[in-house]
Write a protein that holds these residues in place. Structure first.
Motif, mmCIF file in Angstrom:
data_model
loop_
_atom_site.group_PDB
_atom_site.id
_atom_site.type_symbol
_atom_site.label_atom_id
_atom_site.label_comp_id
_atom_site.label_asym_id
_atom_site.label_seq_id
_atom_site.Cartn_x
_atom_site.Cartn_y
_atom_site.Cartn_z
ATOM 1 N N LEU A 56 91.269 -61.101 -16.585
ATOM 2 C CA LEU A 56 91.674 -62.361 -17.203
ATOM 3 C C LEU A 56 92.594 -62.071 -18.372
ATOM 4 N N ARG A 110 86.688 -56.269 -23.341
ATOM 5 C CA ARG A 110 87.432 -57.396 -23.902
ATOM 6 C C ARG A 110 88.245 -56.890 -25.088
ATOM 7 N N TRP A 125 93.287 -63.667 -13.166
ATOM 8 C CA TRP A 125 93.372 -65.032 -13.677
ATOM 9 C C TRP A 125 94.177 -65.025 -14.980
ATOM 10 N N ASP A 126 94.881 -66.129 -15.191
ATOM 11 C CA ASP A 126 95.594 -66.354 -16.447
ATOM 12 C C ASP A 126 95.148 -67.677 -17.046
ATOM 13 N N GLU A 127 95.030 -67.724 -18.366
ATOM 14 C CA GLU A 127 94.730 -68.955 -19.091
ATOM 15 C C GLU A 127 95.738 -69.117 -20.212
ATOM 16 N N GLY A 128 96.104 -70.338 -20.467
ATOM 17 C CA GLY A 128 97.103 -70.593 -21.491
ATOM 18 C C GLY A 128 98.506 -70.575 -20.901
ATOM 19 N N ARG A 170 94.235 -64.221 -21.354
ATOM 20 C CA ARG A 170 94.163 -65.515 -22.021
ATOM 21 C C ARG A 170 95.180 -65.513 -23.177
ATOM 22 N N TYR A 171 96.136 -66.421 -23.101
ATOM 23 C CA TYR A 171 97.175 -66.522 -24.116
ATOM 24 C C TYR A 171 96.706 -67.463 -25.221
ATOM 25 N N GLU A 175 94.306 -62.277 -25.283
ATOM 26 C CA GLU A 175 92.995 -61.705 -25.005
ATOM 27 C C GLU A 175 92.976 -61.182 -23.571
ATOM 28 N N THR A 202 86.960 -59.065 -12.202
ATOM 29 C CA THR A 202 87.931 -60.093 -12.580
ATOM 30 C C THR A 202 88.757 -59.582 -13.752
#
Length: 388
Positions: free
Chosen positions: A324, A380, A285-288, A326-327, A333, A322
Motif C-alpha cells: 500500500l 510501515r 493498492w494506492d490511496e490518495g 498512501r499519499y 506512507e 499487500t
C-alpha cells in the motif's frame, strides 16, 4: 562543551569592548575627582570629556590602537589618571607584536611618565607628592607601565600557544580524515574486486545454466522458470555492476543508479510483477492522489518495498501480501503486510536489512515500524515530503 565555548567567545567579542570603555571612563572620572587618585582642579565638564574620550579610545583598541595611547598620554599629563595608562600598557603588550613597536611604546611611556613628573613639580601640592617624588614615580612606572605590559605579553604568549595547538589539532584532524578516506577507498576497491571475482562469476554461471535449461527443456513450466531465473540473474548482474561502479568511485558511497533512475512508482510495480512471477501472492493498492516524489524519497520507497518483499520470499513464501502506498498532504506512507504462512524452507539472511532500512528512512526524517501482526509481519514507513 564546544558549542558553549563558541557562544561564550561570541558574547565576549560582542560585549567586552563597550564594557571596557565604560570601566575606563568611570575609572578616569573617579581618579580625576579624587575617589581613587589626585583630584583635578579642572572644570567638571572638561574632566568628563577627557574621561569619555579615554573610554571611547579603549573601546576601539581592537581596530585602532593609537587613540588609546594618545588618550593615556593626555589623561596622565592632564589628570594624572593612572587607569587609562595601565590599560594602554596591557594592550600594548597584548597587541604590539613587532619589537620596534614595543620599543617605541616604551620610549613614549618613559617620556609621558617623565612629563608627568615635571607637571607634578610645577603644580605642587598633593599631585607633586603623589607623582613627582622619586619613590612614588618609580612605583607608578612599575604599576602602570611595567606590570601591565608584562601581563599583556604573558596573555599574548598563552593565546599564541593555544592558537598553535588549535592549528595543529585541525591539521592532524585533516590528515586523519584524509587517511580514513584513503583506507575507506582501498577497502571499497578490495570489496569491489571480491564481489566481481566471486559473486559476479557465480551469478553469471547461474544465468548461463538457466539459459541452457530454457533452450534444452521440453517442459513448459521448466522453460518459464528458467526464463525467470535467467531474467532475474541478468538484472542482478546489472545491479551488481552499478554497485561495483559506486564502490570504485572516489568519495563517499552513493546510491546505485538503478535506484535513482526512472519513476519510483513504476519501480514498485516492477517489484510486484517480479514477486508474482516468483510465485508470491502480492496485491498493490494506492490511496490518495499520486504525485511526483523527490528522488531521495522515491529511492527510499523503492527500498522499503524491495526489502519487505524480499523478506516475504525468504520467510513467508506462501503468505498473501499487500503493498500500500498512501499519499499524505505532507508525506508518503508505505505499508507492506503479509499474512501467516504455512511454512517452508527459509532462505538464509544476515538480519541487517531492516536495520539499514531504518537508518535510510530516519535520515529523511521519517519513521519505520516493523513487527509481527496477526501471525504475519508488517513493515510501515512514513516518509515526510516537503510541500513546495
Amino acid at each position: 562543551m564546544a558549542i558553549s565555548a563558541v557562544v561564550l567567545r561570541r558574547l565576549v567579542e560582542r560585549y567586552l569592548p563597550p564594557l571596557l570603555a565604560l570601566v575606563v571612563a568611570i575609572a578616569v572620572w573617579s581618579s580625576a575627582t579624587g575617589a581613587i587618585g589626585v583630584r583635578s582642579p579642572l572644570p567638571a565638564g572638561l574632566v568628563l570629556l577627557i574621561a569619555v574620550a579615554c573610554g571611547g579610545a579603549a573601546g576601539v583598541v581592537r581596530s585602532r590602537r593609537w587613540p588609546l595611547f594618545l588618550a593615556a598620554a593626555v589623561g596622565w599629563l592632564v589628570l594624572a589618571a593612572g587607569p587609562v595608562v595601565a590599560v594602554a600598557s596591557y594592550q600594548a603588550g597584548r597587541r604590539l607584536r613587532e619589537r620596534r613597536w614595543l620599543a617605541g611604546y616604551l620610549i613614549g611611556a618613559a617620556l609621558v611618565m617623565a612629563g608627568g613628573v615635571l607637571v607634578g613639580l610645577s603644580v605642587g601640592g598633593l599631585r607633586r607628592l603623589t607623582t613627582a617624588s622619586p619613590a612614588n614615580a618609580a612605583l607608578l612606572v612599575a604599576w602602570l607601565v611595567a606590570f601591565p605590559l608584562l601581563a599583556g605579553l604573558l596573555v599574548r604568549s598563552r593565546w599564541d600557544v593555544l592558537a598553535a595547538l588549535r592549528d595543529r589539532a585541525e591539521r592532524l584532524e585533516r590528515e586523519q580524515l584524509a587517511h580514513t578516506e584513503r583506507v575507506r577507498a582501498e577497502e571499497r576497491a578490495r570489496i569491489a574486486r571480491e564481489m566481481h571475482d566471486v559473486v559476479a562469476h557465480r551469478v553469471s554461471l547461474m544465468v548461463v545454466h538457466a539459459g541452457a535449461l530454457e533452450v534444452t527443456s521440453s517442459d513448459a513450466s521448466t522453460v518459464e522458470a528458467a526464463a525467470l531465473i535467467r531474467s532475474t540473474g541478468r538484472q542482478a548482474l546489472t545491479d551488481l555492476r552499478e554497485v561495483l561502479g559506486v564502490l570504485r568511485q572516489p568519495g563517499p558511497p552513493r546510491s546505485a543508479v538503478s535506484d535513482a533512475a526512472g519513476d519510483p512508482l513504476q519501480a514498485v510495480d516492477e517489484l510486484v510483477r517480479e514477486s508474482r512471477a516468483a510465485g508470491l501472492r502480492v496485491w498493490r493498492w494506492d490511496e490518495g492522489i499520486p504525485r511526483p516524489l523527490p528522488p531521495t524519497v522515491g529511492r527510499t520507497v523503492h527500498r522499503v518495498v524491495r526489502e519487505a518483499l524480499t523478506n516475504v520470499r525468504k520467510h513467508a513464501p506462501e503468505a498473501e501480501t499487500t503493498v500500500l502506498l498512501r499519499y499524505l498532504p505532507d508525506g508518503v506512507e508505505v505499508v507492506v503486510r503479509n499474512g501467516s504462512s504455512p511454512g517452508g524452507p527459509a532462505l538464509p539472511g544476515a538480519g541487517l536489512g531492516l536495520l539499514g532500512l531504518r537508518e535510510r528512512v530516519e535520515l529523511l526524517g521519517g519513521r519505520l515500524e516493523t513487527g509481527p501482526v496477526d501471525g504475519g509481519f508488517l513493515v510501515r514507513a512514513l516518509i515526510p515530503v516537503a510541500v513546495p
